[in-house]
Design a protein around this motif. Structure first.
Motif, PDB file in Angstrom:
ATOM      1  N   LEU A  57       0.833  -1.200   0.000  1.00 28.27           N
ATOM      2  CA  LEU A  57       0.000   0.000   0.000  1.00 28.27           C
ATOM      3  C   LEU A  57       0.871   1.255   0.000  1.00 28.27           C
ATOM      4  N   ARG A  58       1.914   1.258   0.822  1.00 26.56           N
ATOM      5  CA  ARG A  58       2.827   2.418   0.845  1.00 26.56           C
ATOM      6  C   ARG A  58       3.507   2.616  -0.511  1.00 26.56           C
ATOM      7  N   ALA A  59       3.920   1.515  -1.130  1.00 32.73           N
ATOM      8  CA  ALA A  59       4.554   1.611  -2.449  1.00 32.73           C
ATOM      9  C   ALA A  59       3.564   2.156  -3.476  1.00 32.73           C
ATOM     10  N   ASN A  60       2.317   1.700  -3.417  1.00 34.88           N
ATOM     11  CA  ASN A  60       1.292   2.198  -4.342  1.00 34.88           C
ATOM     12  C   ASN A  60       1.010   3.673  -4.110  1.00 34.88           C
ATOM     13  N   GLU A  61       0.934   4.087  -2.846  1.00 39.46           N
ATOM     14  CA  GLU A  61       0.691   5.501  -2.551  1.00 39.46           C
ATOM     15  C   GLU A  61       1.826   6.372  -3.096  1.00 39.46           C
ATOM     16  N   LYS A  62       3.059   5.902  -2.945  1.00 38.95           N
ATOM     17  CA  LYS A  62       4.211   6.646  -3.466  1.00 38.95           C
ATOM     18  C   LYS A  62       4.136   6.744  -4.983  1.00 38.95           C
ATOM     19  N   GLN A  63       3.777   5.638  -5.620  1.00 38.62           N
ATOM     20  CA  GLN A  63       3.679   5.617  -7.080  1.00 38.62           C
ATOM     21  C   GLN A  63       2.558   6.545  -7.557  1.00 38.62           C
ATOM     22  N   ILE A  64       1.433   6.539  -6.880  1.00 40.90           N
ATOM     23  CA  ILE A  64       0.324   7.418  -7.250  1.00 40.90           C
ATOM     24  C   ILE A  64       0.731   8.881  -7.080  1.00 40.90           C
ATOM     25  N   SER A  65       1.448   9.169  -6.013  1.00 48.05           N
ATOM     26  CA  SER A  65       1.913  10.539  -5.791  1.00 48.05           C
ATOM     27  C   SER A  65       2.851  10.984  -6.919  1.00 48.05           C
ATOM     28  N   GLN A  66       3.745  10.092  -7.316  1.00 47.45           N
ATOM     29  CA  GLN A  66       4.663  10.417  -8.416  1.00 47.45           C
ATOM     30  C   GLN A  66       3.900  10.619  -9.723  1.00 47.45           C
ATOM     31  N   MET A  67       2.900   9.791  -9.960  1.00 46.74           N
ATOM     32  CA  MET A  67       2.094   9.949 -11.174  1.00 46.74           C
ATOM     33  C   MET A  67       1.342  11.278 -11.149  1.00 46.74           C
ATOM     34  N   GLY A  68       0.839  11.659  -9.994  1.00 53.80           N
ATOM     35  CA  GLY A  68       0.152  12.951  -9.873  1.00 53.80           C
ATOM     36  C   GLY A  68       1.072  14.106 -10.232  1.00 53.80           C
ATOM     37  N   GLU A  69       2.312  14.022  -9.757  1.00 55.56           N
ATOM     38  CA  GLU A  69       3.283  15.074 -10.089  1.00 55.56           C
ATOM     39  C   GLU A  69       3.570  15.091 -11.585  1.00 55.56           C
ATOM     40  N   ARG A  70       3.711  13.909 -12.174  1.00 50.38           N
ATOM     41  CA  ARG A  70       3.978  13.845 -13.607  1.00 50.38           C
ATOM     42  C   ARG A  70       2.799  14.382 -14.413  1.00 50.38           C
ATOM     43  N   ILE A  71       1.580  14.068 -14.008  1.00 47.58           N
ATOM     44  CA  ILE A  71       0.393  14.564 -14.710  1.00 47.58           C
ATOM     45  C   ILE A  71       0.344  16.083 -14.636  1.00 47.58           C
ATOM     46  N   THR A  72       0.676  16.638 -13.474  1.00 55.16           N
ATOM     47  CA  THR A  72       0.685  18.094 -13.335  1.00 55.16           C
ATOM     48  C   THR A  72       1.681  18.719 -14.304  1.00 55.16           C
ATOM     49  N   ARG A  73       2.883  18.130 -14.406  1.00 51.93           N
ATOM     50  CA  ARG A  73       3.883  18.655 -15.335  1.00 51.93           C
ATOM     51  C   ARG A  73       3.418  18.531 -16.786  1.00 51.93           C
ATOM     52  N   VAL A  74       2.775  17.419 -17.125  1.00 50.29           N
ATOM     53  CA  VAL A  74       2.274  17.223 -18.493  1.00 50.29           C
ATOM     54  C   VAL A  74       1.185  18.244 -18.800  1.00 50.29           C
ATOM     55  N   GLU A  75       0.295  18.511 -17.837  1.00 48.35           N
ATOM     56  CA  GLU A  75      -0.762  19.503 -18.044  1.00 48.35           C
ATOM     57  C   GLU A  75      -0.159  20.887 -18.266  1.00 48.35           C
ATOM     58  N   GLU A  76       0.848  21.227 -17.487  1.00 48.36           N
ATOM     59  CA  GLU A  76       1.506  22.532 -17.662  1.00 48.36           C
ATOM     60  C   GLU A  76       2.177  22.619 -19.027  1.00 48.36           C
ATOM     61  N   SER A  77       2.836  21.539 -19.426  1.00 44.57           N
ATOM     62  CA  SER A  77       3.506  21.516 -20.728  1.00 44.57           C
ATOM     63  C   SER A  77       2.479  21.634 -21.852  1.00 44.57           C
ATOM     64  N   THR A  78       1.343  20.949 -21.701  1.00 47.48           N
ATOM     65  CA  THR A  78       0.287  21.015 -22.705  1.00 47.48           C
ATOM     66  C   THR A  78      -0.279  22.422 -22.802  1.00 47.48           C
ATOM     67  N   LYS A  79      -0.454  23.060 -21.650  1.00 49.12           N
ATOM     68  CA  LYS A  79      -0.973  24.426 -21.635  1.00 49.12           C
ATOM     69  C   LYS A  79      -0.018  25.368 -22.385  1.00 49.12           C
TER      70      LYS A  79
END
Length: 93
Positions: A57-79
């Protein structure tokens, strides 16, 4: 003599009854001890399983957090890419 024989039979009966009770009690204690050991072993197995789930569960939470950060960067780049595209479209007209 028959009274002494009756008393002797009664005492023998009491001794045999007591020994039978003790034997039964010892068997019950052994059975209870065995069941208790089995329960402890099963609880240990369950505990290890829960610990493994917590680690996953901790590993999944860390992975989800990293994906959230990556999605934010992709959204900014797309903008930014849309702004550049809009500027290029505006410059062509």
């Amino acid at each position: 003599m028959s009274i002494e024989l009756g008393v002797l039979v009664a005492i023998a009966g009491l001794v045999i009854s007591y020994l039978a009770y003790q034997l039964t009690h010892i068997k019950e204690v052994k059975t209870d001890s065995q069941e208790n050991a089995e329960v402890k072993a099963e609880l240990g197995y369950i505990r290890r399983g829960v610990d493994d789930i917590k680690i996953d569960l901790r590993a999944n939470e860390k992975q989800i957090s990293q994906m959230g950060e990556r999605i934010t960067r992709v959204e900014e780049s797309t903008k930014q890419a849309h702004r550049r595209i809009d500027q290029l479209k505006g410059g062509d007209q």
